[in-house]
Design a protein around this motif. Structure first.
Motif, short mmCIF file in Angstrom:
data_model
loop_
_atom_site.label_atom_id
_atom_site.label_comp_id
_atom_site.label_asym_id
_atom_site.label_seq_id
_atom_site.Cartn_x
_atom_site.Cartn_y
_atom_site.Cartn_z
N ALA A 1 0.82 -1.22 0.00
CA ALA A 1 0.00 0.00 0.00
C ALA A 1 0.85 1.27 0.00
N GLU A 2 1.98 1.23 0.71
CA GLU A 2 2.81 2.43 0.79
C GLU A 2 3.35 2.85 -0.58
N ASP A 3 3.46 1.90 -1.51
CA ASP A 3 3.96 2.23 -2.85
C ASP A 3 2.95 3.03 -3.66
N PHE A 4 1.70 3.01 -3.24
CA PHE A 4 0.64 3.64 -4.03
C PHE A 4 -0.10 4.74 -3.26
N GLU A 5 0.40 5.04 -2.06
CA GLU A 5 -0.26 6.05 -1.23
C GLU A 5 -0.17 7.44 -1.86
N ALA A 6 0.95 7.75 -2.49
CA ALA A 6 1.10 9.07 -3.11
C ALA A 6 0.07 9.29 -4.20
N ALA A 7 -0.27 8.23 -4.93
CA ALA A 7 -1.22 8.35 -6.03
C ALA A 7 -2.67 8.24 -5.58
N HIS A 8 -2.92 7.46 -4.52
CA HIS A 8 -4.31 7.14 -4.18
C HIS A 8 -4.68 7.45 -2.73
N GLY A 9 -3.78 8.03 -1.97
CA GLY A 9 -4.09 8.42 -0.61
C GLY A 9 -4.53 7.24 0.25
N ASP A 10 -5.52 7.49 1.11
CA ASP A 10 -5.98 6.45 2.03
C ASP A 10 -6.57 5.24 1.31
N TRP A 11 -7.05 5.45 0.08
CA TRP A 11 -7.63 4.31 -0.65
C TRP A 11 -6.60 3.21 -0.90
N ALA A 12 -5.34 3.58 -0.98
CA ALA A 12 -4.30 2.55 -1.14
C ALA A 12 -4.31 1.59 0.05
N TRP A 13 -4.67 2.13 1.23
CA TRP A 13 -4.76 1.32 2.45
C TRP A 13 -6.14 0.70 2.63
N TYR A 14 -7.18 1.45 2.25
CA TYR A 14 -8.54 0.95 2.45
C TYR A 14 -8.77 -0.41 1.77
N LEU A 15 -8.16 -0.62 0.61
CA LEU A 15 -8.38 -1.85 -0.14
C LEU A 15 -7.40 -2.96 0.23
N LEU A 16 -6.42 -2.64 1.08
CA LEU A 16 -5.43 -3.65 1.45
C LEU A 16 -6.04 -4.89 2.10
N PRO A 17 -7.01 -4.76 3.03
CA PRO A 17 -7.59 -5.97 3.61
C PRO A 17 -8.25 -6.88 2.57
N THR A 18 -9.00 -6.31 1.64
CA THR A 18 -9.65 -7.12 0.60
C THR A 18 -8.61 -7.74 -0.32
N ILE A 19 -7.59 -6.98 -0.69
CA ILE A 19 -6.52 -7.51 -1.54
C ILE A 19 -5.82 -8.67 -0.85
N THR A 20 -5.60 -8.55 0.45
CA THR A 20 -4.97 -9.63 1.20
C THR A 20 -5.85 -10.87 1.19
N CYS A 21 -7.14 -10.67 1.37
CA CYS A 21 -8.08 -11.80 1.35
C CYS A 21 -8.16 -12.46 -0.02
N GLU A 22 -8.18 -11.66 -1.06
CA GLU A 22 -8.40 -12.17 -2.40
C GLU A 22 -7.18 -12.89 -2.97
N SER A 23 -6.00 -12.32 -2.78
CA SER A 23 -4.82 -12.82 -3.51
C SER A 23 -3.56 -12.91 -2.69
N ASN A 24 -3.67 -12.67 -1.38
CA ASN A 24 -2.48 -12.54 -0.55
C ASN A 24 -1.53 -11.51 -1.15
N ARG A 25 -2.15 -10.45 -1.74
CA ARG A 25 -1.46 -9.27 -2.25
C ARG A 25 -0.69 -9.53 -3.54
N SER A 26 -1.00 -10.59 -4.26
CA SER A 26 -0.28 -10.90 -5.50
C SER A 26 -0.96 -10.28 -6.71
N PHE A 27 -0.19 -9.56 -7.51
CA PHE A 27 -0.72 -8.97 -8.73
C PHE A 27 -1.03 -10.03 -9.79
N THR A 28 -0.42 -11.22 -9.69
CA THR A 28 -0.58 -12.22 -10.75
C THR A 28 -1.41 -13.42 -10.31
#
Length: 399
Positions: free
Chosen positions: A157-184
């Motif tokens: 999330a910290e890599d995208f905070e500059a571009a998306h503010g708190d939303w970079a963090w807001y979606l982290l829990p769902t991203i963790t649940c869905e893919s364990n944070r994997s883009f692929t």
């Protein structure tokens, strides 16, 4: 069978360097020739993503550092039975000087698929092979699944905070649940035909999720190299046929053409399915612009959906903590508007929301709770509320 005791290799490298790793000691000290030849190698990122996997290639492993390893610490692990970080060399690969520049592959993309039982690996051109997925059954269907160890970078999330503010963090829990944070993260085994990305975007929903993400990705420069038979015209993904004519793969209410493009045999995994999924995974791993597109797409999608949900749910003035819980429920589809409204009226709405689908999805709900509470402890959630007027979260008046 002998075991690997020690290994040596370079400690630093840059993209394009040719690296050689060597087993220096075995247990016992003088293994048989057969044992020496049976050494396999696994290269992983410090975060656990598999980068290369070579089976029984012997005590020496040579690899040219691909761009996908840039900026990572990679562990090269030789093994006989199972890899271990205790027997490894860590090589720190220098970061790209311009990490957001899209590198257009030179020439034709050639994909080689290798099978090891139910496991499939892919290699693009002369690069090291990567784990593509296990061939798994699901009811009467079959497909690939790589969630155990997807290749490539993970979402931070910290890599995208500059571009998306708190939303970079807001979606982290769902991203963790869905893919364990994997883009692929990839699966092709269920009715969606193909589901891909850190938010697990499925191809069976028209004008949404994978369809829109992939449509946007086809505007990126590398698209022509990875998918030369596809284009976007009239706002729709089109197949370029052998005659040069265009055939739409999706419409406003139908995605079956695109689903068949990636997965034409739902009860088996054929060559086209493996090849096209490998192209998708490799492109995302190699191209920072594709990963940034995923993040932007998910943020914009979920912010937009939050405003749509607010028309039918009592979200005005609701804390960000509760709103992101609502978004996760609706993203996965484990609760209805009526159920969510009832939960929000309970004495402890957070617990009541988490109870929706909790019996069926225990692990996901436990992960969601844990990740949201981590953000709460850090002060990232719990400070803003949803505002219909702002169409976003805002600090409440007087706070």
């Amino acid at each position: 069978m002998a075991l690997v005791k020690t290994v040596k290799g370079p400690l630093t490298a840059k993209v394009g360097d040719r690296l050689t790793y060597q087993v220096t000691e075995f247990i016992p000290a003088s293994p048989s020739r057969a044992d020496i030849a049976a050494v396999s190698w696994l290269v992983k990122s410090e975060g656990g993503a598999a980068l290369a996997n070579m089976s029984e290639c012997g005590p020496e492993f040579t690899v040219t550092v691909p761009r996908t390893w840039a900026g990572q610490k990679v562990l090269a692990m030789p093994f006989m039975r199972a890899p271990s970080a205790a027997v490894s060399v860590t090589t720190e690969v220098a970061a790209d000087t311009a990490p957001l520049v899209t590198a257009v592959p030179a020439g034709e993309i050639k994909v080689r698929i290798e099978k090891d039982g139910k496991r499939q690996y892919a290699a693009v051109n002369d690069e090291p092979r990567f784990f593509l997925g296990n061939d798994v059954p699901y009811l009467s269907l079959r497909g690939l699944m790589n969630s155990a160890n997807p290749p490539g970078p993970r979402y931070a999330a910290e890599d995208f905070e500059a571009a998306h503010g708190d939303w970079a963090w807001y979606l982290l829990p769902t991203i963790t649940c869905e893919s364990n944070r994997s883009f692929t993260c990839l699966n092709t085994y269920d009715r969606a035909a193909v589901t891909f990305g850190h938010g697990q975007f499925a191809a069976h929903t028209a004008n949404d999720n994978f369809v829109v993400l992939f449509r946007q990705a086809l505007a990126l420069a590398p698209a022509a190299a990875y998918f030369p038979d596809l284009t976007v015209k009239g706002g729709r993904i089109q197949l370029i046929t052998e005659s040069g004519a265009l055939q739409p793969l999706e419409t406003a209410d139908d995605t079956r053409g695109l689903m068949r493009y990636f997965n034409s045999t739902p009860d088996s995994v054929d060559r086209d399915e493996s090849d096209r999924c490998a192209r998708l995974v490799h492109w995302c791993t190699s191209d920072p612009a594709f990963r940034h597109l995923q993040v932007s797409f998910f943020v914009n999608q979920q912010r937009g959906k939050l405003n749509l949900h607010a028309r039918k749910l009592p979200l005005e003035g609701l804390t960000d903590k509760l709103c992101i819980t609502v978004l996760d429920i609706l993203h996965q589809g484990r609760g209805t508007y009526a159920q969510i409204t009832a939960a929000l009226g309970k004495a402890d709405p957070f617990d009541a929301l988490l109870a929706l689908g909790g019996a069926t999805y225990k692990e996901r709900v436990a992960t969601l709770r844990q990740e949201i509470q981590k953000l709460e402890v850090r002060g990232i959630v719990g400070k803003k509320v949803f505002s219909k007027a702002a169409k976003d979260f805002a600090v409440p008046a007087g706070a």
